[in-house]
Design a protein around this motif. Structure first.
Motif, PDB file in Angstrom:
ATOM      1  N   ASP A  16       0.737  -0.948   0.194  1.00 38.71           N
ATOM      2  CA  ASP A  16       0.475   0.187  -0.429  1.00 38.71           C
ATOM      3  C   ASP A  16       0.592   1.586  -0.232  1.00 38.71           C
ATOM      4  O   ASP A  16       0.611   2.223   0.796  1.00 38.71           O
ATOM      5  CB  ASP A  16      -0.879   0.213   1.572  1.00 38.71           C
ATOM      6  CG  ASP A  16      -1.854  -1.280   1.095  1.00 38.71           C
ATOM      7  OD1 ASP A  16      -2.161  -1.972   0.570  1.00 38.71           O
ATOM      8  OD2 ASP A  16      -1.835  -1.817   1.763  1.00 38.71           O
ATOM      9  N   GLY A  17       2.175   1.881  -1.516  1.00 41.87           N
ATOM     10  CA  GLY A  17       2.953   2.204  -1.290  1.00 41.87           C
ATOM     11  C   GLY A  17       3.791   2.218  -1.076  1.00 41.87           C
ATOM     12  O   GLY A  17       4.350   1.018  -0.908  1.00 41.87           O
ATOM     13  N   VAL A  23      -0.729   0.637   7.699  1.00 40.44           N
ATOM     14  CA  VAL A  23      -1.796   0.953   7.065  1.00 40.44           C
ATOM     15  C   VAL A  23      -3.119   1.351   7.684  1.00 40.44           C
ATOM     16  O   VAL A  23      -3.358   0.307   8.609  1.00 40.44           O
ATOM     17  CB  VAL A  23      -1.824  -0.114   5.925  1.00 40.44           C
ATOM     18  CG1 VAL A  23      -3.107   0.610   5.072  1.00 40.44           C
ATOM     19  CG2 VAL A  23      -0.764  -0.151   5.546  1.00 40.44           C
ATOM     20  N   THR A  75       0.736   5.179   5.272  1.00 41.55           N
ATOM     21  CA  THR A  75      -1.146   4.359   4.293  1.00 41.55           C
ATOM     22  C   THR A  75      -1.976   4.974   5.678  1.00 41.55           C
ATOM     23  O   THR A  75      -2.511   4.287   5.975  1.00 41.55           O
ATOM     24  CB  THR A  75      -0.344   3.751   3.623  1.00 41.55           C
ATOM     25  OG1 THR A  75       0.503   3.691   2.677  1.00 41.55           O
ATOM     26  CG2 THR A  75      -1.862   3.533   2.384  1.00 41.55           C
ATOM     27  N   SER A  77      -5.910   4.199   4.163  1.00 37.01           N
ATOM     28  CA  SER A  77      -7.117   3.567   3.349  1.00 37.01           C
ATOM     29  C   SER A  77      -8.808   3.087   3.720  1.00 37.01           C
ATOM     30  O   SER A  77      -8.629   3.642   5.117  1.00 37.01           O
ATOM     31  CB  SER A  77      -6.540   2.109   2.986  1.00 37.01           C
ATOM     32  OG  SER A  77      -6.744   1.435   2.271  1.00 37.01           O
ATOM     33  N   CYS A 103       0.795   8.954   2.862  1.00 39.32           N
ATOM     34  CA  CYS A 103      -0.141   8.355   1.502  1.00 39.32           C
ATOM     35  C   CYS A 103      -1.290   7.676   1.646  1.00 39.32           C
ATOM     36  O   CYS A 103      -2.088   7.525   2.958  1.00 39.32           O
ATOM     37  CB  CYS A 103       0.812   6.836   1.342  1.00 39.32           C
ATOM     38  SG  CYS A 103       0.059   5.827  -0.381  1.00 39.32           S
ATOM     39  N   ASP A 105      -4.710   5.798   0.155  1.00 35.45           N
ATOM     40  CA  ASP A 105      -5.341   5.092  -0.552  1.00 35.45           C
ATOM     41  C   ASP A 105      -7.016   5.511  -0.930  1.00 35.45           C
ATOM     42  O   ASP A 105      -7.373   5.136  -0.153  1.00 35.45           O
ATOM     43  CB  ASP A 105      -4.879   3.401   0.225  1.00 35.45           C
ATOM     44  CG  ASP A 105      -5.502   2.946  -1.006  1.00 35.45           C
ATOM     45  OD1 ASP A 105      -5.961   3.083  -2.160  1.00 35.45           O
ATOM     46  OD2 ASP A 105      -5.097   2.017  -0.878  1.00 35.45           O
ATOM     47  N   THR A 106      -7.151   5.996  -2.081  1.00 35.12           N
ATOM     48  CA  THR A 106      -8.443   6.670  -1.899  1.00 35.12           C
ATOM     49  C   THR A 106      -9.262   6.050  -3.211  1.00 35.12           C
ATOM     50  O   THR A 106      -7.958   5.976  -4.408  1.00 35.12           O
ATOM     51  CB  THR A 106      -8.509   7.758  -1.992  1.00 35.12           C
ATOM     52  OG1 THR A 106      -9.464   8.625  -2.076  1.00 35.12           O
ATOM     53  CG2 THR A 106      -7.843   8.688  -2.718  1.00 35.12           C
ATOM     54  N   LEU A 125      -2.095   7.265  -4.191  1.00 39.05           N
ATOM     55  CA  LEU A 125      -3.294   6.168  -4.606  1.00 39.05           C
ATOM     56  C   LEU A 125      -4.266   6.160  -4.493  1.00 39.05           C
ATOM     57  O   LEU A 125      -5.934   5.992  -4.061  1.00 39.05           O
ATOM     58  CB  LEU A 125      -2.880   4.600  -3.667  1.00 39.05           C
ATOM     59  CG  LEU A 125      -1.629   4.527  -2.674  1.00 39.05           C
ATOM     60  CD1 LEU A 125      -1.352   2.748  -2.456  1.00 39.05           C
ATOM     61  CD2 LEU A 125      -0.171   4.190  -3.539  1.00 39.05           C
ATOM     62  N   ASP A 127      -7.650   4.715  -6.800  1.00 37.00           N
ATOM     63  CA  ASP A 127      -8.289   3.466  -7.631  1.00 37.00           C
ATOM     64  C   ASP A 127      -9.536   3.608  -8.698  1.00 37.00           C
ATOM     65  O   ASP A 127      -9.971   5.255  -8.244  1.00 37.00           O
ATOM     66  CB  ASP A 127      -9.254   3.021  -6.011  1.00 37.00           C
ATOM     67  CG  ASP A 127      -9.728   1.487  -6.616  1.00 37.00           C
ATOM     68  OD1 ASP A 127      -9.928   1.449  -7.655  1.00 37.00           O
ATOM     69  OD2 ASP A 127     -10.280   0.820  -6.060  1.00 37.00           O
ATOM     70  N   ARG A 164      -4.147   2.839  -9.502  1.00 35.06           N
ATOM     71  CA  ARG A 164      -4.493   1.476  -9.203  1.00 35.06           C
ATOM     72  C   ARG A 164      -5.558   0.947 -10.027  1.00 35.06           C
ATOM     73  O   ARG A 164      -6.812   1.834 -10.368  1.00 35.06           O
ATOM     74  CB  ARG A 164      -4.880   0.945  -7.654  1.00 35.06           C
ATOM     75  CG  ARG A 164      -3.712   1.196  -7.073  1.00 35.06           C
ATOM     76  CD  ARG A 164      -3.496   0.708  -5.566  1.00 35.06           C
ATOM     77  NE  ARG A 164      -2.177   0.457  -5.121  1.00 35.06           N
ATOM     78  CZ  ARG A 164      -2.318  -0.131  -3.160  1.00 35.06           C
ATOM     79  NH1 ARG A 164      -3.426  -0.304  -3.151  1.00 35.06           N
ATOM     80  NH2 ARG A 164      -0.862  -0.668  -3.138  1.00 35.06           N
TER      81      ARG A 164
END
Length: 242
Positions: A16-17, A23, A75, A77, A103, A105-106, A125, A127, A164
């Motif tokens: 995840d990065g 995370v 990260t 997420s 980071c 993650d979205t 990151l 999606d 991603r």
């Protein structure tokens, strides 16, 4: 005092990065993606989730700082972290002040305040569920407009992106679809990496436990090697557009 509801924490994640990362999976998500493997994160509250202050998050991160080296960090997420904007913005700011790489993650569907959040985000990151409005609604059950608002903010602020995209047989795979994805990604700037992720069924048991029908019942997992050529191509043609 601002607090965030966190579904779970992975102490030392590797996917995840960059580098080794802690995370934090935040509770709540507005999308209902047909291939989602974490339906237990959907609802905005859960008796299994825990409340954290930004300071408590930072304290936990400090415990694992020796493992981060020069590339790792934190990260955030989900679920969808953008649904807890005040907590997220404050936590990200504390992390950066402490010298911890951040980071996000979205899926880009949140409650706004994106400038405050992105101001303290080192890497996104992102999606990309689909690149057309019709396909996006088919995958997520939602309009693409909210995603576009977040993407516009990230592009305006010059945030580096790792893209991603989950390749699902019969839904988001095949030569025509991936060629269309390539064309879409070439309209974006600051793309540093593209990750095509093969559809898997590792989360199917969660649907049964929650009493929720699984939307892709009978769809077989996709082998990662079938995406190798496209992964290489997209990273060659779509990255580092400034």
């Amino acid at each position: 005092m601002v607090k965030g509801l966190i579904h779970s924490v992975e102490s030392m994640g590797l996917v995840d990065g960059p580098g080794i990362r802690t995370v934090f999976f935040l509770q709540g998500c507005a999308l209902r993606c047909r291939y989602c493997h974490n339906p237990d994160t959907w609802e905005p509250d859960s008796p299994k989730a825990a409340w954290y202050t930004p300071e408590e998050v930072l304290h936990r991160l400090e415990r694992f700082r020796p493992y981060y080296g020069s590339t790792g960090g934190a990260t955030f997420s989900g679920g969808e972290p953008l649904l807890q904007p005040d907590f997220l913005a404050e936590t990200l700011e504390l992390c950066q002040q402490a010298g911890i790489h951040t980071c996000l993650d979205t899926a880009g569907v949140g409650l706004g305040h994106y400038e405050a959040i992105l101001a303290h985000t080192d890497l996104v990151l992102l999606d990309v569920k689909h690149y057309t409005p019709t396909g996006y609604r088919q995958v997520t059950g939602r309009s693409m407009e909210a995603f576009d608002r977040f993407l516009t903010a990230a592009q305006a602020m010059g945030k580096p992106l790792w893209i991603r995209h989950v390749a699902v047989p019969g839904l988001t795979d095949g030569e025509a679809h991936l060629a269309g994805l390539e064309g879409y990604l070439n309209t974006l700037r600051h793309v540093k990496r593209v990750e095509l992720l093969p559809y898997h069924t590792l989360g199917v048991h969660k649907y049964a436990a929650l009493g929720i029908p699984y939307p892709l019942e009978g769809v077989a997992p996709l082998e990662a090697k079938t995406l190798e050529d496209w992964n290489q191509r997209l990273n060659q043609t779509c990255c580092d557009k400034e």
